[in-house]
Design an enzyme around this catalytic site. Structure first.
Site, PDB file in Angstrom:
ATOM      1  N   GLY A  26      13.651  28.320  21.693  1.00  0.00           N
ATOM      2  CA  GLY A  26      14.095  27.044  21.143  1.00  0.00           C
ATOM      3  C   GLY A  26      15.475  26.605  21.608  1.00  0.00           C
ATOM      4  O   GLY A  26      16.036  25.647  21.077  1.00  0.00           O
ATOM      5  N   LYS A  27      16.026  27.276  22.631  1.00  0.00           N
ATOM      6  CA  LYS A  27      17.371  26.950  23.132  1.00  0.00           C
ATOM      7  C   LYS A  27      17.521  25.476  23.494  1.00  0.00           C
ATOM      8  O   LYS A  27      18.424  24.795  23.022  1.00  0.00           O
ATOM      9  CB  LYS A  27      17.704  27.774  24.390  1.00  0.00           C
ATOM     10  N   SER A  28      16.630  25.005  24.355  1.00  0.00           N
ATOM     11  CA  SER A  28      16.740  23.623  24.841  1.00  0.00           C
ATOM     12  C   SER A  28      16.552  22.616  23.711  1.00  0.00           C
ATOM     13  O   SER A  28      17.256  21.600  23.645  1.00  0.00           O
ATOM     14  CB  SER A  28      15.707  23.355  25.943  1.00  0.00           C
TER      15      SER A  28
ATOM     16  N   SER B 114      20.191  33.346  30.445  1.00  0.00           N
ATOM     17  CA  SER B 114      21.384  34.143  30.767  1.00  0.00           C
ATOM     18  C   SER B 114      21.292  35.545  30.157  1.00  0.00           C
ATOM     19  O   SER B 114      22.006  35.860  29.208  1.00  0.00           O
ATOM     20  CB  SER B 114      22.673  33.426  30.327  1.00  0.00           C
TER      21      SER B 114
ATOM     22  N   GLY C 211      19.077  33.100  24.787  1.00  0.00           N
ATOM     23  CA  GLY C 211      17.936  33.680  24.083  1.00  0.00           C
ATOM     24  C   GLY C 211      16.729  33.707  25.003  1.00  0.00           C
ATOM     25  O   GLY C 211      16.769  33.195  26.126  1.00  0.00           O
ATOM     26  N   LEU C 212      15.672  34.293  24.520  1.00  0.00           N
ATOM     27  CA  LEU C 212      14.456  34.428  25.314  1.00  0.00           C
ATOM     28  C   LEU C 212      13.825  33.080  25.632  1.00  0.00           C
ATOM     29  O   LEU C 212      14.085  32.077  24.943  1.00  0.00           O
ATOM     30  CB  LEU C 212      13.435  35.291  24.550  1.00  0.00           C
ATOM     31  N   SER C 213      12.987  33.048  26.645  1.00  0.00           N
ATOM     32  CA  SER C 213      12.222  31.850  26.969  1.00  0.00           C
ATOM     33  C   SER C 213      11.375  31.463  25.756  1.00  0.00           C
ATOM     34  O   SER C 213      10.755  32.307  25.120  1.00  0.00           O
ATOM     35  CB  SER C 213      11.309  32.128  28.170  1.00  0.00           C
TER      36      SER C 213
END
Length: 201
Positions: free
Chosen positions: A41-43, A110, A36-38
């Site tokens: 909330g991925k991390s 990615s 997903g975009l910077s």
């Protein structure tokens, strides 16, 4: 992707199988690939999922984009070629972790489908779980904890995903998390429910 340069190398089979390692750990090795975009909330979600799994007695490890670029991929920038190599390397590392029986959560923008598909093909059916943390540019820009969007808008950061570089959304992600509307707890629970449904845990 990358050509084999080393010659006279032979793959050595292990005396302990992946199934035996998984039996010891009482879980299946898999890779939860958060994309997903910077600032979507991925991390945050990847780490919280790993934390919850750890508390359930499961062996996990988080491979985070920034952390990997401090070590393994410190010689790579953000050109399309370097982004491709970044994901190729982490795909190979993720594959090793999954083969060891570890539930691995990754947090990488990615942005290109073909790079994510490389990891999917490498891991095989059921072991690569694409988790699309779907958030609008407006939501991400509103969070922007590192101030990257502001720098990208001012031209300080060229090739910034979502602003001056493309992001190709997944077509068939196993899990889609609506980060514009879901709480972190809801996102984590959705991932855990999927892992239980697929008997990974």
């Amino acid at each position: 992707m990358t050509n084999q340069k080393a010659t006279n190398v032979v793959w050595h089979e292990h005396l302990v199988s992946r199934e035996e390692r998984e039996g010891l750990l009482k879980q299946k090795g898999a890779v939860l690939w958060f994309t997903g975009l910077s600032a979507c909330g991925k991390s945050t979600v990847a780490n919280e999922v790993a934390h919850r799994l750890h508390n359930m007695g499961k062996l996990t490890y988080v491979l985070d984009g920034d952390n990997i670029r401090h070590g393994l991929n410190k010689n790579l920038g953000f050109s399309p070629e370097d982004r491709e190599e970044n994901i190729r390397r982490i795909s190979e590392v993720s594959n090793l972790f999954a083969d060891a029986g570890v539930i691995t959560t990754t947090a990488f923008i990615s942005p290109y489908r073909k790079d994510r598909d490389f990891c999917r093909e490498l891991l095989g059916d059921g072991r690569f779980i694409e988790v699309f943390v779907k958030a609008s540019v407006e939501t991400c820009e509103g969070r922007d904890p590192k101030g990257l969007y502001k720098k990208a808008r001012s031209g300080e950061i060229p090739q910034f995903t979502g602003i001056s570089a493309p992001y190709e959304e997944p077509n068939n992600a196993e899990i889609v998390l609506d980060a514009d509307n879901m709480s972190i707890d809801d996102e984590v629970q959705a991932v855990l429910d999927y892992l239980k449904e697929k008997k990974i845990i």
